[in-house]
Write a protein that holds these residues in place. Structure first.
Motif, PDB file in Angstrom:
ATOM      1  N   ARG A 538       0.838  -1.204   0.000  1.00 33.75           N
ATOM      2  CA  ARG A 538       0.000   0.000   0.000  1.00 33.75           C
ATOM      3  C   ARG A 538       0.873   1.254   0.000  1.00 33.75           C
ATOM      4  NH1 ARG A 538      -2.471   3.566   3.650  1.00 33.75           N
ATOM      5  NH2 ARG A 538      -4.531   4.288   2.965  1.00 33.75           N
ATOM      6  N   ASP A 539       1.947   1.259   0.795  1.00 33.92           N
ATOM      7  CA  ASP A 539       2.854   2.408   0.813  1.00 33.92           C
ATOM      8  C   ASP A 539       3.471   2.640  -0.565  1.00 33.92           C
ATOM      9  OD1 ASP A 539       2.318   2.768   3.482  1.00 33.92           O
ATOM     10  OD2 ASP A 539       4.193   1.876   4.200  1.00 33.92           O
ATOM     11  N   LEU A 540       3.781   1.545  -1.275  1.00 34.83           N
ATOM     12  CA  LEU A 540       4.324   1.665  -2.625  1.00 34.83           C
ATOM     13  C   LEU A 540       3.296   2.271  -3.579  1.00 34.83           C
ATOM     14  CD1 LEU A 540       6.212  -1.743  -2.836  1.00 34.83           C
ATOM     15  CD2 LEU A 540       7.269   0.501  -3.129  1.00 34.83           C
ATOM     16  N   ARG A 541       2.059   1.788  -3.497  1.00 38.24           N
ATOM     17  CA  ARG A 541       1.015   2.305  -4.396  1.00 38.24           C
ATOM     18  C   ARG A 541       0.772   3.786  -4.186  1.00 38.24           C
ATOM     19  NH1 ARG A 541      -1.786  -2.275  -2.701  1.00 38.24           N
ATOM     20  NH2 ARG A 541      -3.229  -0.975  -1.473  1.00 38.24           N
ATOM     21  N   LEU A 542       0.856   4.215  -2.924  1.00 35.97           N
ATOM     22  CA  LEU A 542       0.579   5.613  -2.608  1.00 35.97           C
ATOM     23  C   LEU A 542       1.799   6.517  -2.770  1.00 35.97           C
ATOM     24  CD1 LEU A 542      -1.694   5.078   0.533  1.00 35.97           C
ATOM     25  CD2 LEU A 542      -2.407   5.767  -1.761  1.00 35.97           C
ATOM     26  N   GLY A 543       2.942   5.931  -3.123  1.00 36.15           N
ATOM     27  CA  GLY A 543       4.131   6.738  -3.366  1.00 36.15           C
ATOM     28  C   GLY A 543       4.862   7.175  -2.113  1.00 36.15           C
ATOM     29  N   ALA A 552      15.356  -2.339   0.691  1.00 41.00           N
ATOM     30  CA  ALA A 552      16.449  -2.044   1.616  1.00 41.00           C
ATOM     31  C   ALA A 552      15.961  -1.871   3.049  1.00 41.00           C
ATOM     32  CB  ALA A 552      17.185  -0.791   1.159  1.00 41.00           C
ATOM     33  N   ARG A 553      14.766  -1.339   3.208  1.00 37.50           N
ATOM     34  CA  ARG A 553      14.309  -0.977   4.545  1.00 37.50           C
ATOM     35  C   ARG A 553      13.362  -2.007   5.157  1.00 37.50           C
ATOM     36  NH1 ARG A 553      12.671   5.255   3.435  1.00 37.50           N
ATOM     37  NH2 ARG A 553      11.931   5.123   5.595  1.00 37.50           N
ATOM     38  N   TYR A 554      12.597  -2.692   4.315  1.00 40.84           N
ATOM     39  CA  TYR A 554      11.618  -3.666   4.806  1.00 40.84           C
ATOM     40  C   TYR A 554      11.877  -5.084   4.306  1.00 40.84           C
ATOM     41  CZ  TYR A 554       8.859   0.303   6.394  1.00 40.84           C
ATOM     42  OH  TYR A 554       8.436   1.443   7.035  1.00 40.84           O
ATOM     43  N   GLY A 555      12.874  -5.247   3.430  1.00 38.42           N
ATOM     44  CA  GLY A 555      13.142  -6.566   2.886  1.00 38.42           C
ATOM     45  C   GLY A 555      12.065  -7.065   1.958  1.00 38.42           C
ATOM     46  N   VAL A 556      11.265  -6.177   1.413  1.00 42.45           N
ATOM     47  CA  VAL A 556      10.171  -6.547   0.520  1.00 42.45           C
ATOM     48  C   VAL A 556      10.639  -6.364  -0.922  1.00 42.45           C
ATOM     49  CG1 VAL A 556       7.841  -5.973  -0.238  1.00 42.45           C
ATOM     50  CG2 VAL A 556       8.387  -6.004   2.199  1.00 42.45           C
ATOM     51  N   VAL A 557      10.622  -7.475  -1.680  1.00 44.41           N
ATOM     52  CA  VAL A 557      11.130  -7.472  -3.050  1.00 44.41           C
ATOM     53  C   VAL A 557       9.958  -7.412  -4.023  1.00 44.41           C
ATOM     54  CG1 VAL A 557      12.519  -8.700  -4.750  1.00 44.41           C
ATOM     55  CG2 VAL A 557      13.131  -8.809  -2.319  1.00 44.41           C
ATOM     56  N   VAL A 558      10.049  -6.488  -4.965  1.00 40.83           N
ATOM     57  CA  VAL A 558       9.005  -6.296  -5.969  1.00 40.83           C
ATOM     58  C   VAL A 558       9.521  -6.814  -7.309  1.00 40.83           C
ATOM     59  CG1 VAL A 558       7.561  -4.591  -7.134  1.00 40.83           C
ATOM     60  CG2 VAL A 558       8.152  -4.288  -4.724  1.00 40.83           C
ATOM     61  N   ASP A 559       8.690  -7.606  -8.012  1.00 37.57           N
ATOM     62  CA  ASP A 559       9.114  -8.158  -9.299  1.00 37.57           C
ATOM     63  C   ASP A 559       8.898  -7.145 -10.423  1.00 37.57           C
ATOM     64  OD1 ASP A 559       6.405  -8.205  -9.978  1.00 37.57           O
ATOM     65  OD2 ASP A 559       6.169 -10.329  -9.482  1.00 37.57           O
ATOM     66  N   ALA A 560       9.217  -7.571 -11.656  1.00 33.58           N
ATOM     67  CA  ALA A 560       9.147  -6.659 -12.799  1.00 33.58           C
ATOM     68  C   ALA A 560       7.739  -6.167 -13.071  1.00 33.58           C
ATOM     69  CB  ALA A 560       9.699  -7.363 -14.035  1.00 33.58           C
ATOM     70  N   ALA A 561       6.731  -6.938 -12.633  1.00 39.26           N
ATOM     71  CA  ALA A 561       5.338  -6.534 -12.843  1.00 39.26           C
ATOM     72  C   ALA A 561       4.821  -5.629 -11.734  1.00 39.26           C
ATOM     73  CB  ALA A 561       4.446  -7.778 -12.955  1.00 39.26           C
ATOM     74  N   GLY A 562       5.694  -5.338 -10.784  1.00 43.86           N
ATOM     75  CA  GLY A 562       5.278  -4.472  -9.686  1.00 43.86           C
ATOM     76  C   GLY A 562       4.590  -5.197  -8.553  1.00 43.86           C
ATOM     77  N   GLU A 563       4.638  -6.543  -8.565  1.00 47.76           N
ATOM     78  CA  GLU A 563       4.015  -7.342  -7.513  1.00 47.76           C
ATOM     79  C   GLU A 563       5.077  -7.813  -6.528  1.00 47.76           C
ATOM     80  OE1 GLU A 563       0.752  -7.755  -7.229  1.00 47.76           O
ATOM     81  OE2 GLU A 563       0.445  -6.550  -9.047  1.00 47.76           O
ATOM     82  N   ILE A 564       4.676  -8.007  -5.282  1.00 51.15           N
ATOM     83  CA  ILE A 564       5.596  -8.496  -4.261  1.00 51.15           C
ATOM     84  C   ILE A 564       5.889  -9.971  -4.506  1.00 51.15           C
ATOM     85  CG2 ILE A 564       5.829  -9.004  -1.790  1.00 51.15           C
ATOM     86  CD1 ILE A 564       4.344  -6.411  -1.243  1.00 51.15           C
ATOM     87  N   ASP A 565       7.168 -10.319  -4.483  1.00 50.89           N
ATOM     88  CA  ASP A 565       7.612 -11.703  -4.656  1.00 50.89           C
ATOM     89  C   ASP A 565       7.798 -12.324  -3.270  1.00 50.89           C
ATOM     90  OD1 ASP A 565       9.240 -14.023  -4.931  1.00 50.89           O
ATOM     91  OD2 ASP A 565       9.907 -13.310  -6.892  1.00 50.89           O
TER      92      ASP A 565
END
Length: 676
Positions: A538-543, A552-565
């Motif tokens: 949600r933070d990513l969607r809202l910018g 780097a900060r949350y360890g959350v990896v986003v793939d090329a389609a913009g989805e969390i892996d």
């Protein structure tokens, strides 16, 4: 039952008087800091200076300043107060806040004696001094901050002291505005007095005063019951004012919070001496911090009166920056008060865990831009007060660019329409400051970025703020927010207007210059690697942050389609956990300090692993509080696996020798790859 109904009618009637006072100030004041910012408070006081009623919307910074000042006025004119008298006061050493906050007291009589004071304390945009707006980061004595008014009678038996008023107004900038705000206060206190006289008639004078005493007694009993429900004990906190103002030398504040039965004591013994800079407070501010936090944590919903604060005691040694004396400047009292708020909140949070919260953007962020009026008559004076992110707490992320619970309904920012219609300035940007939040299981709120362009020929900039170098802390493993930053953009280049960040005095602006105000983000709550991935998404969607920061900060990896892996996220989080630095605590006979700075001795290899150098700040991170901060001192003889810590540090962490502690760098900005 009838007596209880009558008592409730008395209470609500008194609150109604205060609420009308508040509306009168907002609708009739001349200064935008009053009608836009709401930097004022209205209250009713007993004849001996105890608080009867204050609006829940008013600025809490005045809660204990008004009673303290009223006591001083009552003492100074004991036996010599008459119908038609009016008093002014702003002296920090006898209960004021800073010189810009002017208190007016209007006595109301019953049976021939003073019974109640109607009180209004308003921030005046300028009260004289060395720079427009009176607040400057570079002062070294209170005389440079404007006119200091000890308890003074400005109206005697209905006759105004025109000589005093003329002297006062003629030594203040934007005189017409000052006189307008004075008349607002005068009309508000007089109207409130008329309402009180009607209440004396309605309830009977003796019955009204007896009801007031009963309300104060009941509030005290309720607060004592809340305190008695807490476990007895001692809790500790420490923190820093990052600079004196004229110098980058910090000031150290130490707190021991004692819960004993139905009483709480806050002992600030050990804090730095007062300084020749604006970062001092008078005697009313430390009890103000204790009262504000205790009331907010333990009894936030009931009306405010003096009984709530009777079980509270403060020890703040005279001559320290937490209880300064003449000639110490006190212009940055809000910055100091917010530090003490943070210490009390951190310590009391150990006793009331459900109320623990990350730190917020700091003090008032006073920002003044002043130049000649385009008409050629006098000067204009814009006062900005950029809000920032609030702290995260259990179950709730912090708010963005908002006021904190210790600031009442003081607005977040100046309306652009007001600024551009009144001043030769243009608001070019008001936005959230991406990535400025403190990381956490529940993150802090974002600060704001605001840019103001000078359209006139010349102007000067003055700023008094904190948390530019030492950012807001996180708690329970949460990360710090980005620090405040105040710069000037000239021809595309970013200029630092002062060698001491956040303390600016009369910096000369040129046509087309842009003043950039960047406020702090709030501190995070809890381990950021435990943040729910849907919250990060949600933070990513809202910018609020980008994909690089999310990883780097949350360890959350986003793939090329913009989805969390999910798989890569799990692996990345494990990698980040393994990279954390843990040391074993070792007992030291005493805590190490270099002047006011807590020091931590580290060998070069360990400092490099943490990404810090000598003179930079690190934090000892715990899972149950705000942690302990100190400055790195490189010592090749230091143990790279064990960290010596003295009794005070151990007490703050509630740790023991042999415990494992996480150590991390404290960054001005948590954003990867640059400033927030």
């Amino acid at each position: 039952m009838r007596d209880l109904v009558r008592l409730e009618l008395i209470r609500e009637s008194l609150i109604a008087v205060v609420n009308e006072m508040r509306a009168n100030v907002i609708h009739s004041s001349y200064s935008s800091v009053l009608y836009e910012g709401h930097d004022f408070s209205c209250a009713l006081m007993t004849a001996d200076g105890r608080q009867i009623a204050q609006s829940l919307d008013d600025h809490p910074i005045h809660i204990f300043a008004v009673p303290y000042s009223t006591v001083e006025v009552a003492r100074a004119f004991e036996g010599d107060i008459h119908p038609g008298d009016i008093f002014l006061h702003n002296d920090p050493y006898t209960g004021g806040t800073h010189l810009n906050d002017i208190l007016m007291l209007f006595p109301v009589f019953h049976a021939g004696r003073p019974a109640i004071f109607t009180a209004v304390r308003c921030h005046w945009g300028d009260v004289g001094g060395m720079t427009p707006g009176s607040l400057s980061g570079r002062v070294n004595e209170i005389i440079q901050e404007g006119i200091r008014i000890t308890p003074t009678r400005i109206c005697h038996k209905g006759v105004m002291n025109e000589a005093f008023l003329g002297l006062m107004f003629n030594n203040m900038r934007t005189k017409a505005e000052r006189m307008g705000d004075f008349n607002t206060m005068l009309g508000t206190t007089r109207k409130a007095a008329e309402h009180l006289e009607r209440l004396f008639d309605r309830f009977g004078g003796d019955a009204l005063l007896a009801g007031i005493e009963e309300l104060i007694t009941r509030s005290e009993a309720q607060m004592r019951a809340h305190i008695a429900a807490l476990p007895d004990g001692e809790h500790f906190a420490e923190g820093y004012i990052e600079s004196t103002g004229p110098t980058p030398e910090p000031l150290y504040a130490r707190l021991k919070l004692i819960i004993d039965g139905d009483e709480i004591t806050a002992d600030f013994t050990g804090s730095s001496p007062q300084t020749a800079g604006p970062t001092n407070i008078g005697p009313s501010m430390a009890i103000n911090s204790l009262g504000t936090i205790v009331k907010s944590f333990l009894d936030p919903t009931t009306p405010i009166n003096h009984g709530s604060f009777a079980p509270l005691t403060v020890v703040a040694p005279e001559g320290s920056f937490t209880n300064a004396r003449y000639p110490a400047p006190c212009g940055a009292m809000a910055e100091v008060k917010h530090l003490l708020d943070a210490l009390v909140a951190g310590a009391l949070g150990e006793a009331v865990p459900e109320m623990k919260i990350g730190d917020h953007k700091g003090g008032a962020n006073h920002t003044y831009i002043s130049g000649p009026e385009p008409t050629g008559e006098g000067i204009y004076l814009l006062y900005e007060w950029p809000a920032g992110g609030t702290g995260g707490t259990e179950g709730v992320d912090g708010n963005h660019a908002m006021r904190f619970y210790t600031e009442g309904d003081f607005s977040s920012l100046h309306a652009a329409e007001v600024v551009e219609s009144r001043f030769p300035l243009r608001i070019e940007r008001s936005e959230l400051r991406e990535g400025s939040c403190g990381d956490g299981r529940f993150r802090g709120g974002l600060g704001m970025r605001r840019e103001v362009r000078l359209l006139g020929e010349t102007a000067v900039l003055s700023v008094v703020s904190e948390k530019n170098v030492i950012p807001p802390y996180g708690t329970d493993g949460g990360g710090n927010g980005a620090g405040n930053r105040f710069t000037v953009v000239r021809d595309g280049a970013v200029l630092e207007p002062s060698p001491v960040p956040g303390k600016i005095s009369g910096f000369k602006l040129q046509p087309g210059d842009v003043v950039r105000e960047e406020s702090s983000g709030g501190g995070g709550f809890g381990d950021p690697l435990e943040r729910a991935t849907d919250r990060v998404a949600r933070d990513l969607r809202l910018g609020y942050l980008d994909a690089v920061q999310a990883e780097a900060r949350y360890g959350v990896v986003v793939d090329a389609a913009g989805e969390i892996d999910p798989a890569r996220t799990e692996a990345r989080r494990a990698e980040l956990r393994a990279a954390r630095v843990h040391l074993t605590l070792a007992a030291a006979n005493e805590d190490e300090f270099a002047g006011p700075k807590r020091t931590c001795r580290l060998p070069t290899a360990l400092a490099r692993r943490l990404g810090v150098a000598g003179g930079q700040m690190i934090e000892l991170r715990v899972a149950h509080g705000p942690g302990v901060r100190g400055w790195v001192e490189i010592d090749e003889a230091a143990d790279g696996e064990r960290l010596p810590l003295g009794p005070a540090g151990m007490a703050m962490l509630k740790a023991a020798p042999g415990d494992q502690i996480e150590v991390r760098a404290v960054a001005r900005s948590p954003v990867v790859g640059g400033e927030a």
